[in-house]
Design an enzyme around this catalytic site. Structure first.
Site, short mmCIF file in Angstrom:
data_model
loop_
_atom_site.label_atom_id
_atom_site.label_comp_id
_atom_site.label_asym_id
_atom_site.label_seq_id
_atom_site.Cartn_x
_atom_site.Cartn_y
_atom_site.Cartn_z
N HIS A 88 0.83 -1.20 0.00
CA HIS A 88 0.00 0.00 0.00
C HIS A 88 0.86 1.25 0.00
CE1 HIS A 88 0.62 -0.54 4.41
NE2 HIS A 88 0.59 0.78 4.44
N GLN A 116 -3.91 3.48 1.57
CA GLN A 116 -4.26 3.54 2.98
C GLN A 116 -4.39 5.02 3.35
OE1 GLN A 116 -1.14 2.74 5.86
NE2 GLN A 116 -2.60 1.60 7.13
N GLU A 155 -8.35 4.87 9.88
CA GLU A 155 -7.90 4.62 8.52
C GLU A 155 -8.94 3.94 7.66
OE1 GLU A 155 -5.51 0.71 8.07
OE2 GLU A 155 -4.76 1.69 9.89
N GLU A 205 7.57 0.91 4.95
CA GLU A 205 6.95 -0.08 5.83
C GLU A 205 7.10 -1.46 5.20
OE1 GLU A 205 2.59 -0.86 7.95
OE2 GLU A 205 2.80 0.67 6.41
N HIS A 229 3.93 7.28 3.46
CA HIS A 229 4.87 6.17 3.37
C HIS A 229 4.49 5.23 2.24
CE1 HIS A 229 1.65 4.40 5.88
NE2 HIS A 229 2.01 3.25 5.35
#
Length: 146
Positions: free
Chosen positions: A7, A60, A43, A134, A84
């Site tokens: 994502h 996301q 989220e 991530e 991110h």
């Protein structure tokens, strides 16, 4: 081994308005919503497509629920936008260790719980050319979803 883009995290000040923008503009629908108290965010995951490894790729959308959360602090400093990028892996522990051995700072000693029951860790943006990165191992899907 990293297998896909899991994502892209986008920080926003109004989750509902941001969801509506992506729905109305691109036709993306909400696949999952949750509040992650540990990360301090509300989220929405918008599914973009399925992937060959059985996972999916998502946007996301992240709205902080506390000003002192990592996303809240980032949003105050940078404004709305890409927060991110996350890469999927079958082994977040192993891949984080391999990447740490290459000199990249891993932000958590042990993976934490992320969206939809996943296991996650982050890599320091200063070691990743300015990009907060991530690593995600998706939770097993229930049998009825296979």
């Amino acid at each position: 081994m990293l297998t896909r883009i899991d994502h892209i995290g986008i920080a926003c000040t109004d989750l509902d308005a941001t969801v509506e923008f992506y729905r109305a503009t691109y036709g993306f629908e909400v696949f999952h919503t949750e509040v992650n108290e540990e990360q301090g965010v509300r989220e929405a995951m918008l599914k973009i497509n399925e992937t060959s490894d059985g996972g999916a790729s998502y946007l996301q959308l992240l709205q902080p629920i506390r000003d002192d959360s990592p996303v809240g602090k980032w949003l105050a400093k940078n404004g709305e936008g890409v927060h991110h990028i996350a890469f999927g892996t079958a082994d977040v522990d192993g891949d984080a260790g391999t990447i740490r051995d290459k000199g990249v700072r891993v932000l958590y000693d042990a993976p934490r719980t992320g969206s939809m029951g996943s296991r996650i860790t982050f890599l320091h943006p200063k070691d990743c050319h300015g990009v907060l990165t991530e690593l995600v191992t998706s939770a097993p899907r229930p049998a009825e979803e296979h």
